[in-house]
Motif scaffolding. Structure first.
Motif, PDB file in Angstrom:
ATOM      1  N   TYR A 286      35.528  38.278  36.335  1.00  0.00           N
ATOM      2  CA  TYR A 286      36.964  37.878  35.925  1.00  0.00           C
ATOM      3  C   TYR A 286      37.848  39.670  35.797  1.00  0.00           C
ATOM      4  CZ  TYR A 286      41.572  36.525  34.332  1.00  0.00           C
ATOM      5  OH  TYR A 286      42.632  36.783  33.693  1.00  0.00           O
ATOM      6  N   LEU A 287      37.527  40.251  35.763  1.00  0.00           N
ATOM      7  CA  LEU A 287      37.874  41.430  35.434  1.00  0.00           C
ATOM      8  C   LEU A 287      37.607  42.240  37.589  1.00  0.00           C
ATOM      9  CD1 LEU A 287      39.943  44.232  34.456  1.00  0.00           C
ATOM     10  CD2 LEU A 287      38.215  45.093  33.415  1.00  0.00           C
ATOM     11  N   ALA A 288      36.741  42.633  37.672  1.00  0.00           N
ATOM     12  CA  ALA A 288      36.356  42.565  39.119  1.00  0.00           C
ATOM     13  C   ALA A 288      37.317  41.938  39.768  1.00  0.00           C
ATOM     14  CB  ALA A 288      34.543  42.541  39.223  1.00  0.00           C
ATOM     15  N   ILE A 289      37.884  40.707  40.185  1.00  0.00           N
ATOM     16  CA  ILE A 289      38.223  39.480  40.730  1.00  0.00           C
ATOM     17  C   ILE A 289      39.375  40.216  40.330  1.00  0.00           C
ATOM     18  CG2 ILE A 289      38.777  37.299  41.459  1.00  0.00           C
ATOM     19  CD1 ILE A 289      35.997  36.077  40.306  1.00  0.00           C
ATOM     20  N   TYR A 290      40.329  40.287  39.853  1.00  0.00           N
ATOM     21  CA  TYR A 290      41.473  40.485  39.127  1.00  0.00           C
ATOM     22  C   TYR A 290      41.529  41.705  39.697  1.00  0.00           C
ATOM     23  CZ  TYR A 290      45.423  41.296  36.627  1.00  0.00           C
ATOM     24  OH  TYR A 290      46.707  41.975  35.955  1.00  0.00           O
ATOM     25  N   SER A 291      40.881  43.212  39.175  1.00  0.00           N
ATOM     26  CA  SER A 291      41.210  43.827  40.363  1.00  0.00           C
ATOM     27  C   SER A 291      41.581  43.712  41.476  1.00  0.00           C
ATOM     28  CB  SER A 291      40.123  45.011  39.797  1.00  0.00           C
ATOM     29  OG  SER A 291      38.901  45.223  40.011  1.00  0.00           O
ATOM     30  N   LEU A 292      40.683  43.477  42.351  1.00  0.00           N
ATOM     31  CA  LEU A 292      39.826  42.903  43.570  1.00  0.00           C
ATOM     32  C   LEU A 292      41.581  42.058  43.852  1.00  0.00           C
ATOM     33  CD1 LEU A 292      37.493  41.116  45.843  1.00  0.00           C
ATOM     34  CD2 LEU A 292      39.742  40.747  45.784  1.00  0.00           C
ATOM     35  N   LEU A 293      41.980  41.731  43.949  1.00  0.00           N
ATOM     36  CA  LEU A 293      43.583  40.909  43.866  1.00  0.00           C
ATOM     37  C   LEU A 293      44.221  41.668  43.393  1.00  0.00           C
ATOM     38  CD1 LEU A 293      42.961  37.533  42.800  1.00  0.00           C
ATOM     39  CD2 LEU A 293      41.827  38.403  44.689  1.00  0.00           C
ATOM     40  N   LYS A 294      44.069  42.657  42.144  1.00  0.00           N
ATOM     41  CA  LYS A 294      45.407  43.674  42.265  1.00  0.00           C
ATOM     42  C   LYS A 294      45.891  44.592  43.394  1.00  0.00           C
ATOM     43  CE  LYS A 294      47.241  47.034  39.530  1.00  0.00           C
ATOM     44  NZ  LYS A 294      46.637  48.352  37.975  1.00  0.00           N
ATOM     45  N   TYR A 295      44.278  45.058  44.779  1.00  0.00           N
ATOM     46  CA  TYR A 295      44.967  45.830  45.473  1.00  0.00           C
ATOM     47  C   TYR A 295      44.936  45.310  46.970  1.00  0.00           C
ATOM     48  CZ  TYR A 295      44.801  49.805  42.418  1.00  0.00           C
ATOM     49  OH  TYR A 295      44.430  50.054  41.450  1.00  0.00           O
ATOM     50  N   ALA A 296      44.929  43.744  47.272  1.00  0.00           N
ATOM     51  CA  ALA A 296      43.969  42.778  47.777  1.00  0.00           C
ATOM     52  C   ALA A 296      45.496  43.431  48.891  1.00  0.00           C
ATOM     53  CB  ALA A 296      44.371  41.754  47.629  1.00  0.00           C
TER      54      ALA A 296
END
Length: 173
Positions: free
Chosen positions: A23-33
């Motif tokens: 969840y955190l990995a995806i969240y961080s990916l989306l934050k910088y997407a």
């Protein structure tokens, strides 16, 4: 809203024990997407609670879709088992080209990482006819010992937690 530039497929794999890391990995990916892109995120799993599936898929937004995929049909006949410090889910990346043949190129990311930049540049890595793009692994004592036990040269090992996979070339291997 502007036209989407790229459709970027990304794969993670997880289980109930690692779902919060994923969840955190995806969240961080989306934050910088780069929100002009379209991110098609698949989470490979065999056994994940309905609650955890909902948790991960709740990250879906206007520029990213997150879908948890049961990969049992692809891995059920493979002799996958935990090995040393590797979970069974570690091996799901080996089936990406079979599970997602509609994509020419896919990014695979381990679920226990933070993404601190947009991954568009990674997706556009020039493959030069290679099946996989990766970086050399950091030499540390446990990897060096593990490589030695297997008769491998540590200088030829790569970090499999961040991969760009050319699915067509991979299938040829």
């Amino acid at each position: 809203m502007g036209e989407k530039k790229n459709r970027i497929p990304i794969v993670f794999s997880t289980n109930d024990n690692y779902v919060l890391y994923c969840y955190l990995a995806i969240y961080s990916l989306l934050k910088y997407a780069d929100k002009r892109n379209s991110y098609d995120i698949r989470v490979f799993m065999v056994s994940l609670s309905e609650e955890n599936i909902c948790l991960l898929e709740s990250l879906t937004n206007e520029y990213a879709s997150i879908v948890c995929m049961d990969v049992t049909p692809y891995v059920k006949d493979a002799d996958l088992r935990e090995l040393s410090f590797f979970s069974v889910e570690t091996f799901y990346r080996l089936f990406i080209s079979q599970i997602l043949p509609e994509y020419k190129k896919v990014i695979y990311l381990d679920s226990d990482m933070l993404i601190l930049h947009d991954i568009t540049e990674l997706y556009h890595t020039e493959m030069n006819g290679h099946a996989i793009a990766a970086v050399h692994d950091v030499v540390c004592s446990y990897l060096s010992e593990h490589a030695e036990e297997l008769g491998l040269d540590i200088r030829n090992m790569f970090n499999a937690g961040v991969l760009v996979i050319d699915t067509g070339e991979y299938e040829k291997q």
